[in-house]
Structures are given as structure tokens and as C-alpha cells.
Design an enzyme around this catalytic site. Structure first.
Site, PDB file in Angstrom:
ATOM      1  N   ARG A 202       0.684  -1.315  -0.130  1.00  0.00           N
ATOM      2  CA  ARG A 202       0.218   0.009  -0.029  1.00  0.00           C
ATOM      3  C   ARG A 202       0.491   1.290   0.503  1.00  0.00           C
ATOM      4  O   ARG A 202       0.326   2.804  -0.654  1.00  0.00           O
ATOM      5  CB  ARG A 202      -1.032  -0.368   1.200  1.00  0.00           C
ATOM      6  CG  ARG A 202      -1.668   1.499   1.649  1.00  0.00           C
ATOM      7  CD  ARG A 202      -2.512   1.196  -0.123  1.00  0.00           C
ATOM      8  NE  ARG A 202      -4.362   2.587   0.527  1.00  0.00           N
ATOM      9  CZ  ARG A 202      -2.899   3.539  -0.079  1.00  0.00           C
ATOM     10  NH1 ARG A 202      -1.690   4.050  -1.080  1.00  0.00           N
ATOM     11  NH2 ARG A 202      -4.084   4.684  -0.428  1.00  0.00           N
TER      12      ARG A 202
ATOM     13  N   GLY B 190     -13.594   6.480   4.304  1.00  0.00           N
ATOM     14  CA  GLY B 190     -14.857   6.825   4.310  1.00  0.00           C
ATOM     15  C   GLY B 190     -15.255   7.610   4.854  1.00  0.00           C
ATOM     16  O   GLY B 190     -14.149   8.761   5.255  1.00  0.00           O
TER      17      GLY B 190
ATOM     18  N   LEU C 202     -11.325   6.402  -4.535  1.00  0.00           N
ATOM     19  CA  LEU C 202     -11.654   7.431  -3.133  1.00  0.00           C
ATOM     20  C   LEU C 202     -10.540   6.520  -2.034  1.00  0.00           C
ATOM     21  O   LEU C 202     -10.253   5.366  -1.904  1.00  0.00           O
ATOM     22  CB  LEU C 202     -12.679   6.839  -3.388  1.00  0.00           C
ATOM     23  CG  LEU C 202     -13.100   7.872  -1.937  1.00  0.00           C
ATOM     24  CD1 LEU C 202     -12.850   9.832  -2.401  1.00  0.00           C
ATOM     25  CD2 LEU C 202     -14.736   7.611  -1.550  1.00  0.00           C
ATOM     26  N   ASP C 203      -9.838   7.276  -1.539  1.00  0.00           N
ATOM     27  CA  ASP C 203      -8.578   7.212  -0.388  1.00  0.00           C
ATOM     28  C   ASP C 203      -7.471   6.327  -1.110  1.00  0.00           C
ATOM     29  O   ASP C 203      -7.068   5.441  -0.067  1.00  0.00           O
ATOM     30  CB  ASP C 203      -9.973   6.489   0.212  1.00  0.00           C
ATOM     31  CG  ASP C 203     -10.998   7.748   1.405  1.00  0.00           C
ATOM     32  OD1 ASP C 203     -10.219   8.944   0.735  1.00  0.00           O
ATOM     33  OD2 ASP C 203     -11.963   7.140   1.748  1.00  0.00           O
ATOM     34  N   GLU C 204      -7.666   5.966  -1.873  1.00  0.00           N
ATOM     35  CA  GLU C 204      -6.662   4.972  -2.465  1.00  0.00           C
ATOM     36  C   GLU C 204      -5.557   5.664  -2.972  1.00  0.00           C
ATOM     37  O   GLU C 204      -4.199   4.143  -3.945  1.00  0.00           O
ATOM     38  CB  GLU C 204      -6.520   3.446  -3.715  1.00  0.00           C
ATOM     39  CG  GLU C 204      -8.110   3.257  -2.408  1.00  0.00           C
ATOM     40  CD  GLU C 204      -8.039   1.892  -1.779  1.00  0.00           C
ATOM     41  OE1 GLU C 204      -6.858   1.611  -1.651  1.00  0.00           O
ATOM     42  OE2 GLU C 204      -8.880   1.284  -0.924  1.00  0.00           O
TER      43      GLU C 204
END
Lengths: 288, 288, 288, 288
Positions: free
Chosen positions: C214, D204, D230-232
Site C-alpha cells: 500500500r 470514507g 477514493l482514498d486509495e
């Protein structure tokens, strides 16, 4: 065993062409650069570099590499340099007094392969019996007691042992005796101490008691090269932890043990991996 | 507005029955304890307590509460105590010199409701023009220049302003003038300074340059109460950040601004919420 | 041995008079409060308290103290409570798989007096030989291998051993087998696990590889009580360390060992000193 | 103004001779290397480099330098590269919703010279009046409200503004609207978002409430490049702070503001100084 890898560290006056010359030199000798870090100190005009490289078509041993006329490059830039084979670990002597947390930690990290080194000896100014429960893992133990009267002899015995064991690095792992200026000078750049405070705060004796009395809100530890000037040597690594008004001196000593052992372990690893270069009274540390 | 809430802080000689007496007293006056923290200092034999409480059936104002004969409890244990209504914010004066990062930060935190206080004045030894771009948010600005010759007059003007504005707390938000011993004494326990080093390391002038010269691996900041003894006052809060050999003094100053403003903001909040009690040369801080 | 000291931890519905009642009760039984921390959870309406006290004129043993009709206080407020004698350490079983850094660290901290506990057994799903160089310090070692087929029997053997050794707390010191829901339920509130990620990030297997993939800039570890819901138990303690793009998964595993052992040691100490109270799916931790 | 300085960042397949070729190329063009950092990703086989250099005898402008046939070097190694003049700051657009702490912080850091950039516009989905007390410092303010129905038009207006203002970088400074996949794709590698959690934990909405419900002991913030997922997006910087059971969601939001603004400021500075290179779904960050 994986293929050969070498580490070159150097320092010299900053000037155009250093990186180009060093990298061309390595390329011409069939060496591939795996990692390189550099730093130009604008204040002092000194340049510092660490290069990790591996042979593609060129020499795969330190001896062959040394024949590659690197000294002409070094001479041209008036460089100070060191060249190490990553598969030839440094030989390390561990000095300890009563508190053994740093010693135990270093032995553990060595045993699990985290610290690439060959322990040559454990030297203590207390007899082996007091380290009850410590697993010395076949590292030779030497009891070298010291008193004001015997200090000169004890330090000579220490030096002899360093010579005899081909020790490259001496680690004062909470060794609570101050080295003489003479011994400190002889070990310049190859002796690391862990001081149990965040230097330059709380120099000298009983730093946790000093910290408690002053009411600081963080305590720390400092790993530094030993010089004749006590607690003033070039700092390699420091860290701190939060404390509160609830912490007694005994609590600080307990919390401090954790800081000391991780700060010393990091400094030791940096040194063993040739990540530290002296810059006068300071250090350049090329961390990973 | 939510219902009344009060904060009681006290210190006295440690002895059996303090908690029982205080909690019984509050219960008998129809007050419910919402939060309580205490600390007994085994070294000095002093006991410290902070209690937050709210009326259930009892008095809902400070004036009524003060009639509740709490002084008899205080007298019995020879307590030093303070009682505050949480809805009556303290009145705070902000002193600043050339660097405005702490000032700007405090104003922002006040504006967003993070710091419960009433700013009474901004006092600077530089004219307002140099704080170009700072939003003073209708807080009265006072230019009080100071020179060695005018120091006594300037400090008297400051004291007059403190009196006239009913200021409870003075914050030296990077105010670079040393207060006279006389002024420091008059503001004992109600004047907070931010020093731009991790005290007791690097006292005095230009601490970031000192830190750079020494080659430390962490820099810090210290918020403390001002006393006549420069950089020796009781520490409220400290913090540090990692630096490296790459950082010039200018980099340290830049990184330091972040540390200074968050350390000062925390110390200020702790003081405003009555979380700090003086313990001789140290502090007890009941954090949240 | 210093005089007796007791720790009382309790939780109940928040309501006026708890502190007053508890402190009056202790005062009446000749007990002096040394330390007290409390917390009212406004969301759930629960009240939590930890009190350390010592006899002045009252009972000096747990047995006598238990006759002091504390149950009437507990009944009045419908309290859940525990009362411990600080000089009677808890009995702790250590479970381990291949990686022994947490085990070694806990044994060391116990040996030096940092963790007040009585180790009842080391249980491993690998034979003793693989822990070559670990000093077991006379703690009984049990090899309980486990396969999917033998899981039920192995867990029963574990439970028998827990019973037979009067174990109060089970520590999963990098024990890499998932407990069955049944076993987890039976050990509710008395089994601590160290997970090698900063939960809730990177649940499940190989978290350092997940973290590497990640590209996070910090890695961490989490100590939590074990529940039937894997990696979802109440968190006791967490910590993190900075990493960079240079760190391979192997580097993360190495750096992670340091975080894991200090997070687990802190959580264990908090539990042993009765600083942790369960609050549904969360914990209240009264740190020092 | 000091003399010219240039920053070259590049990535390509790792192979022998890159450093030698680049440094020889610069030397031949009369450029002196001031700083260089490199990284070889053994997993992907990609090589990354950042070089800061200054003319000694060679070209002192970007235009001249671009005539120096650097493209032949780039072509030979199939490099992706960027070359910037350090004295030509990037043009940055700031997007904000209701919470203005990151916006205020960035403006302050820009005003004091800490962030070398030219703010092209502040774009908000709320009218200017709600930022009462924010000093916009003559940066043009654009109110671009957005509803599900108007999203396509609003994003087109945003893109037009980005074009018209020659914006190089878009910063989502707590802009609480999710960009469409289309817009995210168009801004790939030049749009930074600050997410108010330690990703990948608590993706989120309302992450502080999620963190409170889970009972974590540290909270954090994450600055990342925006992607359609999103958020990645690739993470640039993260940090955390310790919390306790005493902290309500409102406390987490307050503490989080401090983390968010310093994480975003660091990420922004790294980007503006060309310290960040994309490595597929991750970043290489050559910190100072």
C-alpha cells in the site's frame, strides 16, 4: 550467499565532478551502483558520499577491487574514504557495567541476524555471576575490574584485547567508567557510547535524577562517538519518550531502558552498515 | 449554553481523608463530580487534585458556591485552591516580537473555539505594520517599544495595561525581550513563555544555531512559566521533531515554528482549563 | 517488603455520590488513598474508577479487607469490581510460535523486575529446539503442536494447562494460530494478543507485506484483548514508527519487531497493574 | 536573488550506467551537482533519481538547458523526467469546504516564504462570508457551489479555471466533495488530498467518529495524490498523535486538525520541491 556487494564512503572538499568521476570509475570497473546518497555541507564546504555497488562484469572481491587504482581518484580529490565488503562483518567488542539491558538487546539482535557483526568479546567491570540469566551465546567474557589505582593497567589490558581480537568497533553498552583521554583518542571514530539523556541536557552522572528534578516532560537517550571530551562526542542517534509528573526517578530509569537500547541498536546498525561519516564534531548519517 | 460546570484545583500536605472530605462536601452541596484526577508526590509529601463538577440540586453560580463554607475544608487541610466557572473564560494578553507564527496560531485557535479565552490585548515591541497579513480580529494592538534605557517605563506600561484590562494570563508568544526580575515576580504563575529549544539544552540566545552546531538529531520547544531565573521556570509542555545533517539553521527555524506553536497552544489550553498546578519548581499537568 | 497496597478497579452506571461513597468507605476502614483516576463516559453513561490505597489503621490483607462489607457498596451502585493485592502478582502463560522477540523481551522484563508477574508456562506450537539461545529461566516449556485436525484437542490441552497452573492471564506473544471462538470466549478479558499492524489497517495475514504494497509511511502494532472476532478485540495499546520507500518487507518486519515488543510490554504492564478496564468493545486505560 | 538552481527528477528501468551518464552529462554542460538522491526498487526494477544542480560555466536558464540535448540521454534509458527551475515556483489552486484550518495554514506558510508557490485561486463550495476572519491575502476567491445535479458543470468550471490560471497543482485542503473519476483522471499526479485518518484505516466518511467507535489509541492523517479510486491514491505523507479514552469525537476532530495541517503542509512542500516521484500505486519521497 548472494553475490558480492561493496560499500564506499568518502568525504572531500566539495567541487564539480566528484559524482561523475566516482560513477564513471565504477562503471569502467564493471560495477553497478545499487544505492547512493550524498551531502554537501555548505557551511564547511565538505562533500560526503556513500555508494553501494555490486559487480556485473568487474572484480568481485575487495582485494581485486583495491588493485583498480581507486587511489588515483582519491588522490585527485584529496578524499578520505573507506571501502567495505558487505559480506565481511565488522568485529565488535561489547563493554558493560551493572545494567545489562543494552548488552542483552545487542546479543539478541545479533543472534537473529539483525546486526551483521562478529562479537569478539564481552568485557565487564563486574564478574560474570552478576549477569545471571544473560545468554552470552559463546561470546568470550572478560572480567576487567577497575579502580582509580588500576585504571592505567585496566585500559592497557583493554587495548591489548582489542588488538588481539582484531576488534574494529568498541560499544560502551552502559559501561559506566569514563575512558581516559588517551584511550578515547586511540579509539577515535571506532567507539560508540550510549548516554542516558537527551544531550546536551543532563550531562554527567544520574541524568534521570537530574531530569526528574528539573521536571522535563520528555526523557531521551543519545548514542555518540566517544572523544576525550565527555558527553561531547559526535552524536549518531537520539530519541525521546513522553513522561509525566507521576513518573518517579525509578520510572524514568525503567522507561529510559527502552529508549537506550533502541537508540544504541540503531546507531550500531548505522555504523555497521557504513552509514555514518564524521563531519568534524558532528556526523552525517545516511539513514535507510 | 449548557449547564454550569466548575473546576476546583487544590494542593496541600498529603494526609488521609482528603478525597473523602472533598467528595462528601460536593455531594452535600448538590454537586456531581464529572472528572477527577489526583496525584500524591511521595518526594515532597504534597497532594494535588483537580475536580470538575456540575450542580444537580445545588448552587449553579460561583458566587453561591463560594458561600458554601468551602473555606472550612480548605482551612482544615491548609489547602491552596482555585475555583473556576468553566463558562467564564480567562482574560489573556499576547506579547509578541518580530516572529508572529505563535500569535497567528493562537488567534486562529481562539477564533475557532479551540481556546476558551478572552484576548485582552496584543502587545508588541514592533509597530503594527510589520505584522502585515495578520488578522488581529479586533483585538486591541499596543505598540510598546523597549530599549535598555526605557525598560523600566515599558514594563510599568505593561503592568498598567494588565491591570486596566483585568488580564489573568500573559503569554509570551515569541516575545524576545527578557522580563526584569521584578516583572517576572509580579506575574508569577500567570505568565507563560515558549522557548525555542528542548530545555535544559540550549538555553539563551539562538538555540537553533546552537543545536545545529552541536549536531543533535532532534530539536524541540518548551513552554514554561516565567520566573526571574531565565529559562529555568516550571515546564508545562515540551515536544521534539527529528532533523538530519541536511538541515541548515534556517531549516531548523522553519521546523521549529511548527513545534513551538503546537507546544505553546497545548500549554495554553492546559492552563486555561486549570489542568496545571505548580509543584515548587515543577508542574503537575492533568492532561486529557 | 514495603507495606501492603491494594488496587480497586470498578465500573458502574454514572450517578452522584460514587467517589464520595468509595472514599468514605475506605477512610472508615483505615485505608489511605494513594492514587485515584476516574472517567465518566458521557456516551454510554458508564463510570470507571481505579483506586490505589494502603492501610493506615485498617486491614492489611485481602482476606480481612474482603470482610469489610464492600459488597454492600458494590450492590448499591450495581458495580463490577476487582480488588487486588499489589504484592500478589498475577500468573501469566506465554504462547509463542516461530518468532521469539516478544517472548524474549517479556522474559527479560520479568527477570529485571519490570513486569510483576509469575510466568506459569511457555507454550509453543514448535519444539523447544528452535528457540536456540533463548533463556527460558526455569519457566516450564510445553510443546503443543496444532493442526486443523488436532485443534480441538490442542485447545483443550491448553485450557487444562491454564486451569492446572492457575493462570490468570494468557499472552499471545506472536502466537500465530487463531484461537477458536470457543476458546476466545472462555478467555474473554484475560487473553492479550499482539497484532503486527496498526489496526484496523491491515487485518489478517502478512500485514507488513500489505503495508509495503500500500505504500504507507508509518507502520505499527496493536495489543488487544482477544475475542471471537479476529483482530476486532478491545485495543489496549498501539504505536507506530516511520518508514520510507527504501524499506523492503524484510525491513518492515525488522522495524516491526521493535514496535511489537514495546507495545505488548506496555499493554501487559497496564493489565498487570490493573490499569485497564473493559468498556464494551473498547478499553479505559489509566496510564501512569 | 541567488544564482540559478535546477531540479531534475527521473525514473526508468534500473540498469548500469545511469548515474555515470547523468552526472557526466551535467558536468559536460558546466553544471555542478549540489544534492542527489536515488533509489532502486528491487521489486519493480525501477530506478528513481533526484538531482539538484547549479551552473558553474554552463547554461543558467531552463530554456538554454533544454537545448542541451538531454533528450538523447532520456531516450537512451527510456526515462520519464521533469526539469524545474527552482526560482520559478509552481502555481497552486486551493480547494476548501467548511473547515478552513488547512487553508489558513497553507496561506500562512506561503506568506512567510515557507512554501515556494504562487496561489492562483481559492475555490470553495461555500460563499466567502463563512470564512470570516480568514486573511485571503489578495488570492482570488471563487465560490463554486455543487449539488449532485450540477456536479458536471461545476467540475467543468473548475477545469476551466485550472486552465485559465495555468495551475500546476490542485490542493484539496479539506474539500469535502468527491471528485468524479473523470476529473481525478485529468488531475492525475497533480492533485493532493488530505484525508483525516491514518489510511487504510477508516476510509470514507466521518473517520474520527469511526476511530472513536473502534477505540484506537492513536489517530492520524494522510496526504495522497487523488485517483479515481477514493482514498486509495499514492500516499505522500502520514502522521499520528496519541489519544485516550477521555477523548470524545469532538476532541479527536480538534487534535486531528493539527495533524492534518502539518501532514498536508509537508506533502505540499515535498511536491513543490520535486521530492516526490510516482512509483505505480506508491511514491518515492526524497525527504530532506
Amino acid at each position: 550467499m548472494p553475490g558480492s556487494q561493496f560499500v564506499l564512503t568518502l568525504s572531500c572538499s566539495d567541487q564539480p565532478g566528484i559524482v561523475a568521476t566516482v560513477s564513471a570509475f565504477l562503471l569502467a570497473r564493471g560495477q553497478n551502483i545499487l544505492d547512493a546518497q550524498q551531502f554537501g555541507d555548505v557551511e564547511t564546504g565538505r562533500f560526503f558520499m556513500r555508494v553501494v555497488f555490486a559487480p556485473t562484469s568487474g572484480p568481485a572481491s575487495l582485494a581485486e577491487l583495491r588493485k583498480s587504482s581507486g587511489h588515483t581518484v582519491a588522490a585527485r580529490f584529496t578524499m578520505t574514504y573507506r571501502l567495505h565488503d558487505r559480506h565481511l562483518p565488522q568485529r565488535v567488542m561489547l563493554l558493560v557495567s551493572r545494567f545489562d539491558h543494552c548488552l542483552v538487546d545487542i546479543i539478541y539482535r545479533w543472534r537473529t541476524g539483525e546486526l551483521a557483526m562478529i562479537p569478539t568479546a564481552i568485557v565487564a567491570n563486574h564478574p560474570a555471576e552478576i549477569y545471571n540469566g544473560v545468554e552470552f551465546a559463546d561470546i568470550p567474557f572478560h572480567f576487567l575490574p577497575v579502580s582509580p589505582a588500576s585504571k592505567i593497567e585496566q585500559e592497557q589490558a583493554l587495548l591489548d584485547l582489542i588488538d588481539r581480537t582484531n576488534t574494529n568497533l568498541v560499544v560502551l553498552a552502559r559501561y559506566m567508567r569514563i575512558l581516559s583521554e588517551n584511550l578515547a583518542a586511540q579509539l577515535a571514530g571506532r567507539c560508540i557510547n550510549i548516554h542516558h539523556s537527551f544531550l546536551p541536557g543532563f550531562k554527567g552522572a544520574r541524568p534521570y535524577h537530574q531530569a526528574h528534578a528539573r521536571g522535563v516532560k520528555l526523557i531521551g537517550a543519545t548514542a555518540h562517538y566517544v572523544t576525550g571530551n565527555l558527553d561531547e562526542g559526535p552524536i549518531i542517534e537520539q530519541d525521546v519518550e513522553r513522561i509525566s509528573h507521576r513518573d518517579s526517578p525509578a520510572d524514568l530509569i525503567r522507561k529510559g531502558r527502552d529508549i537506550e537500547r533502541r537508540v544504541l541498536a540503531r546507531a550500531l546498525r548505522y555504523h555497521l552498515e557504513d552509514r555514518v561519516i564524521l563531519n568534524d564534531r558532528k556526523t552525517v548519517v545516511f539513514t535507510d
